[in-house]
Motif scaffolding. Structure first.
Motif, PDB file in Angstrom:
ATOM      1  N   PHE A   1      34.071  46.891  54.638  1.00  0.00           N
ATOM      2  CA  PHE A   1      34.187  45.808  53.666  1.00  0.00           C
ATOM      3  C   PHE A   1      35.399  46.133  52.811  1.00  0.00           C
ATOM      4  N   PHE A   2      36.304  45.151  52.636  1.00  0.00           N
ATOM      5  CA  PHE A   2      37.535  45.390  51.878  1.00  0.00           C
ATOM      6  C   PHE A   2      37.794  44.210  50.952  1.00  0.00           C
ATOM      7  N   HIS A   3      37.875  44.493  49.659  1.00  0.00           N
ATOM      8  CA  HIS A   3      38.121  43.467  48.647  1.00  0.00           C
ATOM      9  C   HIS A   3      39.335  43.881  47.827  1.00  0.00           C
ATOM     10  N   PRO A   4      40.525  43.376  48.152  1.00  0.00           N
ATOM     11  CA  PRO A   4      41.722  43.740  47.391  1.00  0.00           C
ATOM     12  C   PRO A   4      41.585  43.364  45.915  1.00  0.00           C
ATOM     13  N   ASN A   5      41.880  44.312  45.058  1.00  0.00           N
ATOM     14  CA  ASN A   5      41.810  44.103  43.600  1.00  0.00           C
ATOM     15  C   ASN A   5      40.420  43.663  43.145  1.00  0.00           C
ATOM     16  N   GLY A   6      39.409  44.075  43.874  1.00  0.00           N
ATOM     17  CA  GLY A   6      38.055  43.675  43.526  1.00  0.00           C
ATOM     18  C   GLY A   6      37.594  44.226  42.185  1.00  0.00           C
ATOM     19  N   SER A   7      38.025  45.444  41.858  1.00  0.00           N
ATOM     20  CA  SER A   7      37.689  46.060  40.579  1.00  0.00           C
ATOM     21  C   SER A   7      38.916  46.127  39.687  1.00  0.00           C
ATOM     22  N   VAL A   8      38.677  46.365  38.403  1.00  0.00           N
ATOM     23  CA  VAL A   8      39.752  46.370  37.408  1.00  0.00           C
ATOM     24  C   VAL A   8      39.586  47.584  36.496  1.00  0.00           C
ATOM     25  N   ILE A   9      40.683  48.254  36.197  1.00  0.00           N
ATOM     26  CA  ILE A   9      40.708  49.309  35.182  1.00  0.00           C
ATOM     27  C   ILE A   9      41.750  48.935  34.125  1.00  0.00           C
ATOM     28  N   ALA A  10      41.702  49.615  33.001  1.00  0.00           N
ATOM     29  CA  ALA A  10      42.709  49.443  31.948  1.00  0.00           C
ATOM     30  C   ALA A  10      43.521  50.731  31.839  1.00  0.00           C
ATOM     31  N   ASN A  11      44.853  50.612  31.879  1.00  0.00           N
ATOM     32  CA  ASN A  11      45.692  51.812  31.771  1.00  0.00           C
ATOM     33  C   ASN A  11      45.786  52.251  30.314  1.00  0.00           C
ATOM     34  N   SER A  12      46.611  53.242  30.058  1.00  0.00           N
ATOM     35  CA  SER A  12      46.688  53.841  28.717  1.00  0.00           C
ATOM     36  C   SER A  12      47.144  52.859  27.648  1.00  0.00           C
ATOM     37  N   THR A  13      47.854  51.811  28.061  1.00  0.00           N
ATOM     38  CA  THR A  13      48.306  50.805  27.089  1.00  0.00           C
ATOM     39  C   THR A  13      47.340  49.615  26.999  1.00  0.00           C
ATOM     40  N   GLY A  14      46.246  49.676  27.748  1.00  0.00           N
ATOM     41  CA  GLY A  14      45.266  48.599  27.732  1.00  0.00           C
ATOM     42  C   GLY A  14      45.537  47.503  28.734  1.00  0.00           C
ATOM     43  N   GLU A  15      46.621  47.614  29.510  1.00  0.00           N
ATOM     44  CA  GLU A  15      46.945  46.598  30.512  1.00  0.00           C
ATOM     45  C   GLU A  15      45.981  46.712  31.689  1.00  0.00           C
ATOM     46  N   LEU A  16      45.533  45.558  32.185  1.00  0.00           N
ATOM     47  CA  LEU A  16      44.582  45.541  33.294  1.00  0.00           C
ATOM     48  C   LEU A  16      45.287  45.734  34.632  1.00  0.00           C
ATOM     49  N   GLU A  17      44.693  46.565  35.474  1.00  0.00           N
ATOM     50  CA  GLU A  17      45.227  46.823  36.810  1.00  0.00           C
ATOM     51  C   GLU A  17      44.100  46.694  37.833  1.00  0.00           C
ATOM     52  N   GLY A  18      44.422  46.079  38.956  1.00  0.00           N
ATOM     53  CA  GLY A  18      43.435  45.927  40.009  1.00  0.00           C
ATOM     54  C   GLY A  18      43.279  47.180  40.844  1.00  0.00           C
ATOM     55  N   GLU A  19      42.051  47.421  41.318  1.00  0.00           N
ATOM     56  CA  GLU A  19      41.766  48.515  42.233  1.00  0.00           C
ATOM     57  C   GLU A  19      41.017  47.945  43.434  1.00  0.00           C
ATOM     58  N   ASP A  20      41.464  48.315  44.626  1.00  0.00           N
ATOM     59  CA  ASP A  20      40.827  47.812  45.837  1.00  0.00           C
ATOM     60  C   ASP A  20      39.430  48.397  45.995  1.00  0.00           C
TER      61      ASP A  20
ATOM     62  N   LYS B   1      43.800  34.168  43.061  1.00  0.00           N
ATOM     63  CA  LYS B   1      44.959  34.387  43.927  1.00  0.00           C
ATOM     64  C   LYS B   1      45.080  35.836  44.332  1.00  0.00           C
ATOM     65  N   ASP B   2      44.903  36.750  43.379  1.00  0.00           N
ATOM     66  CA  ASP B   2      45.068  38.171  43.661  1.00  0.00           C
ATOM     67  C   ASP B   2      43.771  38.857  44.073  1.00  0.00           C
ATOM     68  N   ALA B   3      42.621  38.304  43.692  1.00  0.00           N
ATOM     69  CA  ALA B   3      41.363  39.022  43.926  1.00  0.00           C
ATOM     70  C   ALA B   3      40.253  38.107  44.433  1.00  0.00           C
ATOM     71  N   GLY B   4      40.623  37.000  45.058  1.00  0.00           N
ATOM     72  CA  GLY B   4      39.621  36.015  45.424  1.00  0.00           C
ATOM     73  C   GLY B   4      38.976  36.187  46.773  1.00  0.00           C
ATOM     74  N   LYS B   5      39.580  36.923  47.691  1.00  0.00           N
ATOM     75  CA  LYS B   5      39.077  37.026  49.049  1.00  0.00           C
ATOM     76  C   LYS B   5      38.638  38.450  49.369  1.00  0.00           C
ATOM     77  N   ASN B   6      37.696  38.544  50.300  1.00  0.00           N
ATOM     78  CA  ASN B   6      37.325  39.843  50.858  1.00  0.00           C
ATOM     79  C   ASN B   6      37.187  39.730  52.366  1.00  0.00           C
ATOM     80  N   PHE B   7      37.188  40.872  53.034  1.00  0.00           N
ATOM     81  CA  PHE B   7      37.224  40.925  54.491  1.00  0.00           C
ATOM     82  C   PHE B   7      36.171  41.930  54.970  1.00  0.00           C
ATOM     83  N   ALA B   8      35.476  41.570  56.044  1.00  0.00           N
ATOM     84  CA  ALA B   8      34.392  42.438  56.502  1.00  0.00           C
ATOM     85  C   ALA B   8      34.294  42.408  58.017  1.00  0.00           C
ATOM     86  N   GLY B   9      33.733  43.482  58.579  1.00  0.00           N
ATOM     87  CA  GLY B   9      33.517  43.540  60.016  1.00  0.00           C
ATOM     88  C   GLY B   9      32.540  44.634  60.393  1.00  0.00           C
TER      89      GLY B   9
END
Length: 411
Positions: free
Chosen positions: A265-284, A222-230
């Motif tokens: 090429f644009f992939h919303p939330n395609g990559s993931v990092i972990a913040n200081s508390t270990g919570e996962l956050e998406g990066e475009d 839902k959050d990271a399933g699609k990408n867009f290109a042109g």
């Protein structure tokens, strides 16, 4: 190294004898079967194979400096029942070598797979929509490169910027639109991003460390399933065909082309990092490029020039790097080739040079690649030999050198 060089040039002589007998200069390639008298209903089959013999300078003590492989073996077929509908299927294998052969030709080791499977529909004189596993990519000309007519030995690897990260070998499953407004050609797509990729063995990112390309797997479709290109390019001189998505690497003087392009090429939330508390956050993931391509004959003596240059900016997430191939940073790449004047229209010789420099955020350093080589064409791209020397250096690592001979037949 002297023995290896003698072996490579011996293979060159052998392969020249083999390829000279194949095809002719006016051969257009492929088998086209007409299904009606007018030829408006037909199917066409294209086949090609590329054999490599390579010498690598720096290898482990138990590894041979020389190796042989089938770089590509492909079959592509497409058919039209009328001018408004087309179906294309493309399958084959890549880089078959002594380490990944299957004992009986099947099982987990088998590399035969579909590269493209799509259908398309004309919605006007110059506009088409379609869907499937497709190659109507964004970013740059080289991210849409045909493997039938590359000028250098192979494509610039970093230009195929999403292979194995969001797609299946540079192809996405999705919907696309392509066409032209006058001299401006376009291709755009909305695609599914793959769950399984080159980082599927990485469980999750670690706090304070670099991003992992695993958005769909870790955050959900839902959050990271699609990408867009042109990709968009303006044809200032001769108009290139966009009937198929595969961009020509060199016309060897057959056309006069000057194109300037830009893509993304644009992939919303395609990559993931972990913040200081270990919570996962998406990066475009965001990649864009600008490029220019020039190919033209020079005078009446058979000489010609091919030149290409691109700037590409890559954002795969914070300090992303994978296998000295994908990095968050930027890249400048270019190549130039010259067809030597020759009265013999059957045979053409084309020396060339290429250069790639990349900035890499993760190591705060650069990588460079320099190549020189030459093509011997015996029937255009339908039958050619390529010999290339490539030197590449990544940050503080020792430089690696490769000498590769390629024999290619395309029918």
């Amino acid at each position: 190294m002297r023995k290896q060089l003698i072996l490579l040039f011996g293979l060159t002589f052998f392969t020249l004898q083999f390829t000279y007998s194949q095809g002719s200069p006016d051969y257009t390639g492929g088998l086209k079967v007409k299904l009606n008298e007018e030829g408006s209903k037909y199917f066409r089959i294209i086949s090609w194979a590329q054999f490599w013999a390579r010498y690598q300078d720096e290898v482990p003590d138990d590894v041979s400096n020389t190796s042989m492989s089938i770089r590509r073996a492909r079959i592509l077929t497409y058919a039209q029942i009328n001018k408004d509908f087309l179906i294309l299927t493309h399958f084959g294998l890549n880089s078959l070598n002594g380490n990944n052969q299957s004992p009986l030709g099947f099982g987990e080791e088998s590399q035969l797979f579909f590269h493209d499977v799509w259908v398309q529909y004309s919605i006007g004189k110059n506009h088409v929509v379609g869907g499937g596993l497709h190659y109507w990519n964004g970013i740059s000309r080289l991210n849409n490169q045909s493997t039938l007519n590359i000028m250098t030995l192979d494509n610039n690897r970093q230009s195929w910027a999403t292979i194995g990260l969001s797609d299946q070998f540079a192809r996405h499953i999705g919907i696309f639109a392509k066409g032209a407004f006058g001299k401006l050609q376009y291709r755009v797509s909305v695609n599914e991003s793959g769950t399984n990729n080159l980082q599927e063995t990485v469980a999750a990112p670690i706090a304070g460390e670099s991003a992992v390309y695993a958005g769909r797997r870790l955050l959900g479709s839902k959050d990271a399933g699609k990408n867009f290109a042109g990709y968009f390019d303006y044809n200032f001189l001769d108009q290139e065909s966009n009937f198929l998505p595969y961009k020509v690497g060199s016309y060897i003087g057959g056309k006069k082309i000057f194109n300037v392009g830009a893509g993304f090429f644009f992939h919303p939330n395609g990559s993931v990092i972990a913040n200081s508390t270990g919570e996962l956050e998406g990066e475009d993931v965001a990649i864009f490029a600008v490029d220019a391509f020039y190919d033209a004959p020079l005078g009446e003596n058979g000489s010609a020039i091919t030149a290409y240059a691109t700037y590409q900016n890559n954002d795969y997430g914070e300090n992303f790097t994978l296998g000295q191939t994908y990095e968050t940073g930027s890249m400048i790449y270019g190549h130039v080739g010259y067809v030597i004047p020759n009265d013999n229209k059957k045979t053409k010789f084309q020396p060339y040079a290429s250069f790639n420099t990349r900035s890499i955020d993760a190591i705060d350093d650069n990588a460079t690649t320099f190549g020189v080589g030459a093509n011997a064409y015996f029937s255009g791209h339908n039958s050619k030999i390529t010999l290339e020397y490539l030197n590449t250096k990544y940050g503080d690592n020792d430089a690696q050198s490769f000498l590769t001979l390629q024999a290619m037949i395309y029918l």
